[in-house]
Design a protein around this motif. Structure first.
Motif, PDB file in Angstrom:
ATOM      1  N   SER A  54       0.820  -1.204   0.000  1.00  0.00           N
ATOM      2  CA  SER A  54       0.000   0.000   0.000  1.00  0.00           C
ATOM      3  C   SER A  54       0.855   1.255   0.000  1.00  0.00           C
ATOM      4  O   SER A  54       1.591   1.507   0.963  1.00  0.00           O
ATOM      5  CB  SER A  54      -0.893  -0.025   1.243  1.00  0.00           C
ATOM      6  OG  SER A  54      -1.673   1.135   1.293  1.00  0.00           O
ATOM      7  N   GLY A 102      -7.811   5.294   1.448  1.00  0.00           N
ATOM      8  CA  GLY A 102      -8.999   4.440   1.487  1.00  0.00           C
ATOM      9  C   GLY A 102      -9.836   4.600   2.738  1.00  0.00           C
ATOM     10  O   GLY A 102     -11.070   4.666   2.686  1.00  0.00           O
ATOM     11  N   PHE A 126     -11.580  -5.809   6.165  1.00  0.00           N
ATOM     12  CA  PHE A 126     -10.177  -5.531   6.464  1.00  0.00           C
ATOM     13  C   PHE A 126     -10.130  -4.679   7.731  1.00  0.00           C
ATOM     14  O   PHE A 126     -11.136  -4.123   8.152  1.00  0.00           O
ATOM     15  CB  PHE A 126      -9.472  -4.849   5.286  1.00  0.00           C
ATOM     16  CG  PHE A 126      -7.986  -4.780   5.518  1.00  0.00           C
ATOM     17  CD1 PHE A 126      -7.252  -5.949   5.664  1.00  0.00           C
ATOM     18  CD2 PHE A 126      -7.323  -3.568   5.662  1.00  0.00           C
ATOM     19  CE1 PHE A 126      -5.891  -5.905   5.935  1.00  0.00           C
ATOM     20  CE2 PHE A 126      -5.956  -3.528   5.928  1.00  0.00           C
ATOM     21  CZ  PHE A 126      -5.244  -4.687   6.070  1.00  0.00           C
ATOM     22  N   THR A 129     -11.620  -1.102   7.717  1.00  0.00           N
ATOM     23  CA  THR A 129     -13.072  -1.127   7.462  1.00  0.00           C
ATOM     24  C   THR A 129     -13.782  -1.506   8.758  1.00  0.00           C
ATOM     25  O   THR A 129     -14.733  -0.854   9.183  1.00  0.00           O
ATOM     26  CB  THR A 129     -13.392  -2.189   6.381  1.00  0.00           C
ATOM     27  OG1 THR A 129     -12.365  -2.184   5.425  1.00  0.00           O
ATOM     28  CG2 THR A 129     -14.715  -1.939   5.743  1.00  0.00           C
ATOM     29  N   THR A 184     -14.921  -7.262  -0.427  1.00  0.00           N
ATOM     30  CA  THR A 184     -13.555  -6.767  -0.568  1.00  0.00           C
ATOM     31  C   THR A 184     -12.828  -7.557  -1.656  1.00  0.00           C
ATOM     32  O   THR A 184     -12.745  -8.790  -1.566  1.00  0.00           O
ATOM     33  CB  THR A 184     -12.807  -6.914   0.779  1.00  0.00           C
ATOM     34  OG1 THR A 184     -13.563  -6.241   1.779  1.00  0.00           O
ATOM     35  CG2 THR A 184     -11.417  -6.319   0.715  1.00  0.00           C
ATOM     36  N   ASN A 188      -8.217  -9.323   1.255  1.00  0.00           N
ATOM     37  CA  ASN A 188      -6.899  -9.112   1.861  1.00  0.00           C
ATOM     38  C   ASN A 188      -6.680  -9.915   3.141  1.00  0.00           C
ATOM     39  O   ASN A 188      -5.601 -10.441   3.369  1.00  0.00           O
ATOM     40  CB  ASN A 188      -6.730  -7.614   2.132  1.00  0.00           C
ATOM     41  CG  ASN A 188      -5.322  -7.241   2.521  1.00  0.00           C
ATOM     42  OD1 ASN A 188      -4.391  -8.023   2.351  1.00  0.00           O
ATOM     43  ND2 ASN A 188      -5.155  -6.059   3.046  1.00  0.00           N
TER      44      ASN A 188
HETATM   45  C1  P71 Z   1      -2.508  -3.174   3.578  1.00  0.00           C
HETATM   46  C2  P71 Z   1      -3.286  -1.957   3.871  1.00  0.00           C
HETATM   47  C3  P71 Z   1      -2.673  -0.853   4.663  1.00  0.00           C
HETATM   48  C4  P71 Z   1      -2.253  -1.372   5.986  1.00  0.00           C
HETATM   49  C5  P71 Z   1      -3.213  -1.614   6.931  1.00  0.00           C
HETATM   50  C6  P71 Z   1      -2.863  -2.205   8.135  1.00  0.00           C
HETATM   51  C7  P71 Z   1      -1.548  -2.514   8.366  1.00  0.00           C
HETATM   52  C8  P71 Z   1      -0.577  -2.237   7.424  1.00  0.00           C
HETATM   53  C9  P71 Z   1      -0.953  -1.658   6.239  1.00  0.00           C
HETATM   54  C10 P71 Z   1      -5.453  -1.060   3.456  1.00  0.00           C
HETATM   55  C11 P71 Z   1      -6.774  -1.322   3.046  1.00  0.00           C
HETATM   56  C12 P71 Z   1      -7.148  -2.604   2.489  1.00  0.00           C
HETATM   57  C13 P71 Z   1      -8.466  -2.858   2.186  1.00  0.00           C
HETATM   58  C14 P71 Z   1      -8.882  -4.164   1.617  1.00  0.00           C
HETATM   59  C15 P71 Z   1      -9.075  -0.668   2.885  1.00  0.00           C
HETATM   60  C16 P71 Z   1      -7.769  -0.350   3.209  1.00  0.00           C
HETATM   61  C17 P71 Z   1      -7.460   1.023   3.726  1.00  0.00           C
HETATM   62  N1  P71 Z   1      -4.537  -1.984   3.434  1.00  0.00           N
HETATM   63  N2  P71 Z   1      -9.405  -1.893   2.397  1.00  0.00           N
HETATM   64  O1  P71 Z   1      -3.105  -4.142   3.096  1.00  0.00           O
HETATM   65  O2  P71 Z   1      -6.241  -3.553   2.240  1.00  0.00           O
HETATM   66  O3  P71 Z   1      -6.804   1.785   2.770  1.00  0.00           O
HETATM   67  O4  P71 Z   1      -4.576   2.300   3.771  1.00  0.00           O
HETATM   68  O5  P71 Z   1      -5.502   3.683   1.914  1.00  0.00           O
HETATM   69  O6  P71 Z   1      -6.475   3.829   4.175  1.00  0.00           O
HETATM   70  O7  P71 Z   1      -1.302  -3.183   3.802  1.00  0.00           O
HETATM   71  P1  P71 Z   1      -5.784   2.948   3.199  1.00  0.00           P
END
Ligand code: P71
Length: 465
Positions: A54, A102, A126, A129, A184, A188
């Protein structure tokens, strides 16, 4: 192409970023200072960073050139109109609302549409969310098919929602208490597994029948579309663009973290069809994110997103991307490492509880494994298991753990080469050989929400246990 390789990079490298591997002693010191939390390790002390896909993509020369065309007008930036048109063209939604990432899109949608005591199902929510809903008193339910919890079940489209469970859930909780259903893509928290077009269609039909809005958490929409093209019957001859269009035609809207499948370092958006809802969302946006034509982003960011969205749906890009993840998965599988099967879209997931069977769930095996991988090779990964999703039972005070205890090796887009992947595989294999020496952890400090980001931990040695 040799037998074990993956499709060649459809790009060459124009700019590089230096990385360095610290000595074993330096890594040990970094771990102590961080409170044994990889989120607290400065990135300069990380050799290969697989914490997340991300915001870690390498942008193309066209995206960087787009940055220089940023129109930073407060209202009506030309990059906003390009961004809006691109999102409309690719996803097919009428209203496009930029957000800084997000979770801001999630917060705005949830503040406008949910109330305390509501129920929201997802295949698997996730963490952001779930947190953004729970903080509002909404009860979250994961309704992915049961097979998703069997890490060895090597089946296609393991991210699919269980349609029977969904119908039963709506029946029990009543449609009026369910502000929307979410899916989703890719899933993830469940191995980065795709959701089939058939399943998206089925969920949509149920929602339409019950008059419940249906939203897609679209972060990895292009990777999901690639799996549909490759494995779902009737789609092999269609372009990724056509598949994406069809996927979203079944939904009422989407939340998007552009930090994944828009190939940028920051950004996100909300897209919906409903005029009245869009107005409410924009009014909410203005309170905290900014005016409706920038929503917390610079004009240049919106330009980079527009260009990234066009690049991410290119067939050769996706072939290489998913091939790269599959290559690492294959190397580890061959070495007998316990893995979530099959290989997903953006990451390889290790089964931490099988990797470290001597560490009980309340000593957080996934956490231990992230520390062990950093120790062994300076590789940073993330635990997606008990530390991220564990909950205290309000009656017994006992911690309830999620079904899966995973360590995710997320592969940043267009960043690492085949020799990096070989090094990652070697490090995991070395760590596996030393697995019996790896110890569990206890929590020294934890925050009330999203505790994994800031927790401080202590290694459980026989002397301090
Ligand atoms: C990912 C992330 C970001 C993250 C989150 C927790 C720990 C380390 C890194 C973010 C997501 C995601 C889904 C399915 C919404 C978000 C939020 N993922 N939905 O996977 O995977 O988006 O980070 O832009 O706010 O590492 P955002």
């Amino acid at each position: 192409m040799c037998k074990h390789d993956y499709p060649l990079e459809p790009y060459k490298i124009k700019s590089i970023e230096r990385i360095q591997k610290l000595s074993r002693e330096q890594r040990e010191k970094a771990l102590i200072i961080s409170g044994y939390n990889v989120f607290s390790i400065p990135s300069e002390k990380v050799f290969i960073d697989l914490l997340t896909d991300s915001g870690t993509s390498a942008m193309s020369d066209s995206q960087w050139a787009g940055i220089m065309t940023g129109d930073e007008s407060y209202a009506g930036s030309r990059n906003f109109y390009h961004f809006k048109k691109t999102v409309q063209d690719i996803f097919g939604f009428k209203h496009v609302i930029p957000t800084h990432q997000g979770r801001a899109a999630e917060r705005i949608l949830f503040e406008v549409t949910t109330h305390q005591g509501d129920f929201v199902p997802n295949n698997i929510h996730f963490d952001t969310t779930r947190a953004n809903l729970e903080v509002r008193g909404v009860l979250c339910e994961d309704l992915v098919q049961e097979k998703a919890y069997d890490p060895e079940a090597d089946i296609l489209f393991k991210g699919d929602m269980d349609i029977n469970k969904l119908e039963q859930f709506i029946d029990e909780k009543r449609p009026e208490n369910i502000p929307f259903v979410m899916v989703t893509i890719t899933n993830n928290s469940g191995g980065g597994q795709p959701v089939s077009m058939g399943n998206i269609k089925d969920v949509s039909q149920i929602c339409r029948k019950q008059k419940i809005p249906f939203y897609i958490d679209a972060c990895r929409f292009a990777e999901n579309a690639y799996f549909i093209k490759k494995y779902e019957s009737g789609y092999s001859h269609k372009s990724i663009h056509e598949i994406v269009k069809e996927m979203f035609s079944y939904a009422d809207g989407a939340t998007m973290s552009a930090k994944k499948d828009a190939l940028v370092n920051i950004g996100g958006f909300l897209a919906v069809n409903d005029d009245e809802l869009a107005l409410k969302l924009k009014n909410n946006l203005i309170i905290s994110e900014g005016f409706a034509t920038y929503g917390g982003l610079a004009g240049r960011d919106m330009e980079a997103i527009s260009r990234g969205l066009k690049e991410v749906i290119e067939q050769d890009y996706l072939e290489h991307r998913i091939g790269q993840v599959g290559y690492l998965w294959g190397l580890l599988k061959k070495a007998g490492i316990p893995l979530y099967a099959p290989s997903g879209g953006h990451a390889v997931y290790l089964l931490a509880d099988q990797f470290l069977p001597h560490i009980p769930r309340n000593e957080y095996p996934a956490w231990s494994l992230t520390i062990a991988l950093y120790r062994e090779g300076g590789i940073r990964t993330v635990g997606i298991g008990g530390m991220m999703f564990g909950k205290k039972d309000s009656k017994t005070g006992q911690e309830i753990f999620p079904k899966l205890e995973l360590v995710r090796l997320a592969i940043p887009r267009r960043v690492y080469t085949q020799s990096h992947l070989n090094f990652i595989a070697d490090t995991v294999i070395q760590t596996y050989k030393k697995r019996r020496d790896i110890k569990g952890f206890r929590i020294v400090y934890q925050a009330p929400y999203l505790r994994h980001f800031t927790a401080r931990m202590e290694e459980i040695n026989l002397t301090n246990s």
